[in-house]
Design a protein around this motif. Structure first.
Motif, mmCIF file in Angstrom:
data_model
loop_
_atom_site.group_PDB
_atom_site.id
_atom_site.type_symbol
_atom_site.label_atom_id
_atom_site.label_comp_id
_atom_site.label_asym_id
_atom_site.label_seq_id
_atom_site.Cartn_x
_atom_site.Cartn_y
_atom_site.Cartn_z
ATOM 1 N N SER A 134 -7.463 6.209 6.533
ATOM 2 C CA SER A 134 -6.837 5.970 5.229
ATOM 3 C C SER A 134 -6.806 7.295 4.466
ATOM 4 O O SER A 134 -7.488 8.263 4.832
ATOM 5 C CB SER A 134 -7.635 4.948 4.425
ATOM 6 O OG SER A 134 -8.839 5.551 3.966
ATOM 7 N N ARG A 135 -6.052 7.297 3.396
ATOM 8 C CA ARG A 135 -5.981 8.540 2.609
ATOM 9 C C ARG A 135 -7.324 8.865 1.967
ATOM 10 O O ARG A 135 -7.673 10.035 1.826
ATOM 11 C CB ARG A 135 -4.898 8.390 1.536
ATOM 12 C CG ARG A 135 -4.801 9.611 0.667
ATOM 13 C CD ARG A 135 -3.458 9.722 0.017
ATOM 14 N NE ARG A 135 -3.536 10.563 -1.155
ATOM 15 C CZ ARG A 135 -2.515 10.775 -1.961
ATOM 16 N NH1 ARG A 135 -1.354 10.201 -1.738
ATOM 17 N NH2 ARG A 135 -2.630 11.549 -3.000
ATOM 18 N N THR A 138 2.208 8.158 2.481
ATOM 19 C CA THR A 138 2.295 9.619 2.549
ATOM 20 C C THR A 138 1.684 10.135 3.858
ATOM 21 O O THR A 138 1.395 11.309 3.990
ATOM 22 C CB THR A 138 1.590 10.257 1.335
ATOM 23 O OG1 THR A 138 0.365 9.547 1.095
ATOM 24 C CG2 THR A 138 2.459 10.177 0.108
ATOM 25 N N GLY A 139 1.507 9.234 4.799
ATOM 26 C CA GLY A 139 1.013 9.616 6.120
ATOM 27 C C GLY A 139 1.996 9.141 7.173
ATOM 28 O O GLY A 139 3.198 9.147 6.967
ATOM 29 N N GLY A 154 -18.047 -8.143 7.378
ATOM 30 C CA GLY A 154 -19.315 -7.572 7.826
ATOM 31 C C GLY A 154 -19.298 -6.062 7.704
ATOM 32 O O GLY A 154 -18.280 -5.453 7.387
ATOM 33 N N LEU A 199 -19.123 -2.525 9.092
ATOM 34 C CA LEU A 199 -18.504 -1.965 10.301
ATOM 35 C C LEU A 199 -19.529 -1.261 11.188
ATOM 36 O O LEU A 199 -19.363 -1.177 12.413
ATOM 37 C CB LEU A 199 -17.336 -1.041 9.945
ATOM 38 C CG LEU A 199 -17.616 0.277 9.213
ATOM 39 C CD1 LEU A 199 -17.837 1.421 10.193
ATOM 40 C CD2 LEU A 199 -16.437 0.620 8.322
HETATM 41 P P1 FAD Z 1 -11.136 2.007 -0.646
HETATM 42 O O1 FAD Z 1 -9.999 1.442 -1.375
HETATM 43 O O2 FAD Z 1 -12.244 2.620 -1.447
HETATM 44 O O3 FAD Z 1 -11.716 0.841 0.252
HETATM 45 C C1 FAD Z 1 -12.868 0.966 1.047
HETATM 46 C C2 FAD Z 1 -13.139 -0.403 1.634
HETATM 47 O O4 FAD Z 1 -14.199 -0.294 2.550
HETATM 48 C C3 FAD Z 1 -13.520 -1.467 0.619
HETATM 49 O O5 FAD Z 1 -12.673 -2.595 0.781
HETATM 50 C C4 FAD Z 1 -14.967 -1.807 0.956
HETATM 51 O O6 FAD Z 1 -15.261 -3.188 0.770
HETATM 52 C C5 FAD Z 1 -15.016 -1.437 2.418
HETATM 53 N N1 FAD Z 1 -16.343 -1.054 2.914
HETATM 54 C C6 FAD Z 1 -17.237 -0.217 2.330
HETATM 55 N N2 FAD Z 1 -18.302 -0.040 3.150
HETATM 56 C C7 FAD Z 1 -18.089 -0.796 4.247
HETATM 57 C C8 FAD Z 1 -18.816 -1.028 5.446
HETATM 58 N N3 FAD Z 1 -19.992 -0.408 5.682
HETATM 59 N N4 FAD Z 1 -18.278 -1.858 6.373
HETATM 60 C C9 FAD Z 1 -17.099 -2.491 6.154
HETATM 61 N N5 FAD Z 1 -16.361 -2.310 5.032
HETATM 62 C C10 FAD Z 1 -16.837 -1.463 4.098
HETATM 63 N N6 FAD Z 1 -3.582 5.542 1.118
HETATM 64 C C11 FAD Z 1 -3.456 5.513 2.450
HETATM 65 O O7 FAD Z 1 -4.329 4.990 3.157
HETATM 66 N N7 FAD Z 1 -2.364 6.092 3.047
HETATM 67 C C12 FAD Z 1 -1.374 6.701 2.341
HETATM 68 O O8 FAD Z 1 -0.437 7.224 2.933
HETATM 69 C C13 FAD Z 1 -1.487 6.716 0.912
HETATM 70 N N8 FAD Z 1 -0.523 7.260 0.153
HETATM 71 C C14 FAD Z 1 -0.629 7.205 -1.213
HETATM 72 C C15 FAD Z 1 0.413 7.699 -2.009
HETATM 73 C C16 FAD Z 1 0.329 7.622 -3.379
HETATM 74 C C17 FAD Z 1 1.467 8.148 -4.197
HETATM 75 C C18 FAD Z 1 -0.826 7.075 -3.981
HETATM 76 C C19 FAD Z 1 -0.930 6.978 -5.472
HETATM 77 C C20 FAD Z 1 -1.856 6.597 -3.214
HETATM 78 C C21 FAD Z 1 -1.795 6.664 -1.829
HETATM 79 N N9 FAD Z 1 -2.815 6.180 -1.011
HETATM 80 C C22 FAD Z 1 -2.647 6.131 0.341
HETATM 81 C C23 FAD Z 1 -4.142 5.807 -1.567
HETATM 82 C C24 FAD Z 1 -4.339 4.315 -1.732
HETATM 83 O O9 FAD Z 1 -3.859 3.907 -2.996
HETATM 84 C C25 FAD Z 1 -5.832 3.969 -1.622
HETATM 85 O O10 FAD Z 1 -6.535 4.724 -2.602
HETATM 86 C C26 FAD Z 1 -6.452 4.259 -0.274
HETATM 87 O O11 FAD Z 1 -5.671 3.664 0.740
HETATM 88 C C27 FAD Z 1 -7.866 3.684 -0.226
HETATM 89 O O12 FAD Z 1 -8.464 3.993 0.982
HETATM 90 P P2 FAD Z 1 -9.615 3.054 1.551
HETATM 91 O O13 FAD Z 1 -9.084 1.694 1.751
HETATM 92 O O14 FAD Z 1 -10.203 3.753 2.729
HETATM 93 O O15 FAD Z 1 -10.698 3.122 0.396
#
Ligand code: FAD
Length: 313
Positions: free
Chosen positions: A228-229, A246-247, A297, A299
């Motif tokens: 993820s980003r 954006t990926g 759960g 990961l």
């Molecule tokens: P988070 O939203 O923080 O989620 C983390 C998750 O992990 C949570 O649901 C949590 O419950 C879970 N978690 C935590 N610990 C554990 C564990 N030990 N085991 C299991 N689960 C756990 N994002 C992208 O991915 N790709 C893009 O191309 C992209 N482009 C973007 C473009 C723009 C213009 C903008 C504004 C944002 C963009 N984003 C993009 C960002 C996007 O909005 C999110 O911020 C991002 O995807 C969040 O990444 P995440 O899910 O890894 O993190």
């Protein structure tokens, strides 16, 4: 039938799956002509319907950034008056196609996810605003120059004549504006290319920065690894593995999202996957709205067990 020029991507001579997808799409419009800079497996191109294969063999195409390729392709468009020009939606493919459209005064469409032809009318489909809207477009001036996202169609084999024609082009000094002075070879991971893989296993912020379990699970399945980003922005995984708006866009048979919340921008890059599985410790994470199978759960506990189970089979 009119030719359709297809820009082929073939690192180390191996034609990529997205290029074979372009040949499949080109057959809907006219007779596919593959355009190759450097080496490519011409047999594979013919097996996927290429009637002609134009080859350009000159160091200028590898010594400089996209300028010389765009100029040579522009000259070829002037020579053969194709029904359309197709490139992949890679950074290079998009830049070359945009330059060709500008130079030939033709309409450009970027990031198409489908291309249909009805008689002489070509209609493309694009997914916009992070996948919230689907729009259809037609070019009204010149031969459409279209970049197509990977995994938009399944590549289909079809015998083409595969007649190879060696070409040369006059490359101006202006096209040699950016020379490549050094290039870093990508470390071989042994994993499939992200946009071509049948299975993608991704990690997000929930990994806490350690992709060991994600990579081990991916390797047990012969999968590519995505991120993820949030993981990329934290410096945990390289940007070239980012999935989303954006990926990269992926559309594998199986997508496994681990520790990824399911933000709309992430979905934009993976929501067309055939089967989606998520592992997340929060049972209210938005990713669960989209999945075929969900595991609530940690990961760090779930993935090692899943890896062991896969290895037993
Ligand atoms: P988070 O939203 O923080 O989620 C983390 C998750 O992990 C949570 O649901 C949590 O419950 C879970 N978690 C935590 N610990 C554990 C564990 N030990 N085991 C299991 N689960 C756990 N994002 C992208 O991915 N790709 C893009 O191309 C992209 N482009 C973007 C473009 C723009 C213009 C903008 C504004 C944002 C963009 N984003 C993009 C960002 C996007 O909005 C999110 O911020 C991002 O995807 C969040 O990444 P995440 O899910 O890894 O993190």
């Amino acid at each position: 039938m009119t030719e359709v020029l297809v820009l082929i991507d073939a690192p180390d001579g191996k034609v990529t799956k997205p290029s074979l997808e372009l040949l499949t799409i080109a057959r809907r419009i006219g007779e596919p002509s593959a355009v190759v800079f450097g080496d490519a497996d011409t047999g594979v191109l013919a097996e996927h319907g290429a009637e002609k294969i134009y080859t350009y063999d000159d160091a200028v195409y590898s010594d400089y950034l996209v300028g010389p390729k765009a100029e040579a392709l522009t000259q070829l468009v002037g020579e053969v008056s194709p029904a359309a020009v197709l490139t992949g939606s890679s950074t290079e493919g998009k830049e070359i196609s945009a330059r060709v459209a500008l130079k030939t005064q033709s309409g450009w469409i970027g990031d198409a996810v489908d291309v249909q032809a009805d008689g002489g009318t070509i209609t493309t489909t694009q997914s916009v605003f992070a996948g919230n809207f689907t729009v259809q477009s037609q070019v009204t001036q010149g031969a459409p120059v279209i970049s197509v996202k990977p995994n938009s169609v399944a590549p289909e084999a079809a015998a083409g004549a595969g007649t190879v024609e060696a070409k040369t082009a006059d490359i101006s000094d202006g096209a040699k504006g950016a020379k490549i002075t050094s290039s870093k070879e990508k470390a071989a991971s042994g994993r499939p290319e992200l946009t071509e893989a049948a299975i993608v296993v991704s990690g997000g912020r929930g990994t806490g920065g350690d992709f060991t379990e994600v990579e081990a699970f991916a390797d047990s399945l012969g999968a590519a690894v995505g991120a993820s980003r949030a993981a990329v922005d934290s410096g945990w995984y390289p940007h070239s593995f980012q999935v989303g708006q954006t990926g990269k866009t992926v559309s594998p048979q199986l997508y496994v999202a681990n520790g990824i919340s399911g933000a709309i921008q992430h979905r934009a890059g993976m929501q067309t996957s055939k089967t989606i599985v998520a592992v997340n410790k929060d049972d209210e994470a938005p990713i669960f709205e989209l999945v075929d199978f969900g595991v609530v759960g940690d990961l760090k506990a779930v993935l090692p067990q899943a890896t062991d189970e896969v290895k037993k089979r």
